[in-house]
Design an enzyme around this catalytic site. Structure first.
Site, short mmCIF file in Angstrom:
data_model
loop_
_atom_site.label_atom_id
_atom_site.label_comp_id
_atom_site.label_asym_id
_atom_site.label_seq_id
_atom_site.Cartn_x
_atom_site.Cartn_y
_atom_site.Cartn_z
N GLU A 142 94.87 71.60 14.16
CA GLU A 142 93.87 72.35 14.92
C GLU A 142 93.56 73.68 14.22
O GLU A 142 94.48 74.35 13.74
CB GLU A 142 94.45 72.65 16.32
CG GLU A 142 93.54 73.39 17.25
CD GLU A 142 94.24 73.82 18.54
OE1 GLU A 142 95.45 74.15 18.48
OE2 GLU A 142 93.59 73.83 19.59
N HIS B 209 93.13 77.45 13.49
CA HIS B 209 93.82 78.64 14.00
C HIS B 209 93.20 79.91 13.42
O HIS B 209 93.90 80.80 12.95
CB HIS B 209 95.32 78.58 13.69
CG HIS B 209 96.09 77.77 14.71
ND1 HIS B 209 96.01 76.41 14.79
CD2 HIS B 209 96.95 78.15 15.71
CE1 HIS B 209 96.78 75.98 15.80
NE2 HIS B 209 97.36 77.02 16.36
N HIS C 101 95.84 81.73 21.55
CA HIS C 101 95.57 80.83 20.42
C HIS C 101 95.22 81.58 19.14
O HIS C 101 94.17 82.24 19.06
CB HIS C 101 94.43 79.86 20.79
CG HIS C 101 94.11 78.92 19.68
ND1 HIS C 101 94.96 77.91 19.29
CD2 HIS C 101 93.05 78.87 18.85
CE1 HIS C 101 94.43 77.27 18.28
NE2 HIS C 101 93.28 77.82 17.98
N GLU D 80 101.52 83.53 17.76
CA GLU D 80 101.62 82.51 16.72
C GLU D 80 101.58 83.13 15.32
O GLU D 80 102.28 82.71 14.41
CB GLU D 80 100.49 81.48 16.84
CG GLU D 80 100.67 80.53 18.01
CD GLU D 80 99.58 79.46 18.07
OE1 GLU D 80 99.92 78.30 18.29
OE2 GLU D 80 98.39 79.79 17.89
ZN ZN Z 1 98.63 76.95 17.99
#
Ligand code: ZN
EC number: 3.5.2.10
Length: 263
Positions: free
Chosen positions: A34, A36, A178, A183
């Site tokens: 996905e 980022h 996100h 992260e």
């Molecule tokens: Zn993530």
């Protein structure tokens, strides 16, 4: 015998010896491919739970299965949406079926204890469905002692003092993290060569109405794909998160899967 905690690095004989008796805790990271943002690679949701699993496994003597590299479709309010190039997602039934297949195989090997560590929010209920179908199937086959713990590693960062250290300017909630501080800080601690802080976009946190619209309107997602800015991410924050997650998860697993043979 191999010292590796990674199942894929063992021979089948080493694996069989570890799994025999069902006491060894198996850990399965469940990720996604996905986007980022402009500043990070696309397999963050695989790398982060795998790293947490590795550290927990080293601490408690568990084994780490190869992580699932693909996950359920990115949702606009938690992952930016599934419209970005590169984001490559499974249908829910595929993820559910994959989880079910892996549990059935582990049970056949003799394993009875599994921790599924989710790295991608959208996977949550499809993991649960796979567990439910697998346990139902095992029950019909007479196997009633297979137990699964399912968790998302970020749920272990709950201490207000830690949240304050991570977000001194105020915590905006996990749903818009996100590609943000959380992260990105973990990636800086674990895989700094896959992060380019110069490309972080300093944008205001994404805001969404309290409902979803399909088809998704891409203009509601910040252009970079992140839902909050990673501008204040740091390696030190990543190391703090890692410490908190690893010790909290190791403790939780110890409670759910107590040692029975004093090993
Ligand atoms: Zn993530």
């Amino acid at each position: 015998m191999s010292k590796s905690v990674f199942v894929g690095e063992l021979t089948w004989k080493e694996y069989a010896a570890r799994v025999a008796g069902g006491e060894c805790v198996m850990m399965l990271p469940v990720g996604a491919l996905e986007q980022h943002g402009y500043h990070m690679c696309m397999n963050v949701d695989v790398l982060l739970p795998t790293a947490v699993c590795q550290r927990v496994a080293e601490r408690i003597g568990a084994l780490v299965l190869p992580g699932l590299q693909y996950g359920y479709k990115s949702q606009q309010k938690s992952g930016g949406g599934n419209h970005f190039p590169g984001t490559t997602s499974l249908d829910g039934a595929t993820l559910t079926g994959t989880v079910q297949d892996i549990i059935r195989e582990l049970a056949r090997h003799g394993a009875r204890r599994l921790v599924m560590m989710n790295g991608h929010y959208e996977n949550s209920m499809f993991i649960v469905e796979g567990i439910d179908l697998a346990l139902r199937e095992l029950r019909y086959a007479g196997i009633t002692d297979f137990k699964v713990v399912v968790l998302s590693y970020w749920d272990f960062v709950r201490d207000p003092a830690v949240i304050e250290q991570l977000y001194p300017e105020g915590f905006l909630g996990w749903d818009i993290e996100h590609g943000g501080v959380f992260e990105t800080s973990l990636m800086l601690a674990l895989h700094p060569h896959l992060v380019d802080l110069d490309r972080v976009v300093d944008h205001p946190p994404a805001t969404f109405p309290p409902y979803d619209v399909f088809p998704v309107d891409p203009s509601r997602t910040p252009t970079a794909g992140t839902l909050s800015s990673a501008k204040t991410a740091s390696r030190a924050k990543g190391e703090l998160i890692l410490d908190v997650c690893v010790s909290g998860i190791a403790e939780a697993i110890g409670q759910e899967f107590p040692l029975t043979n004093g090993a």
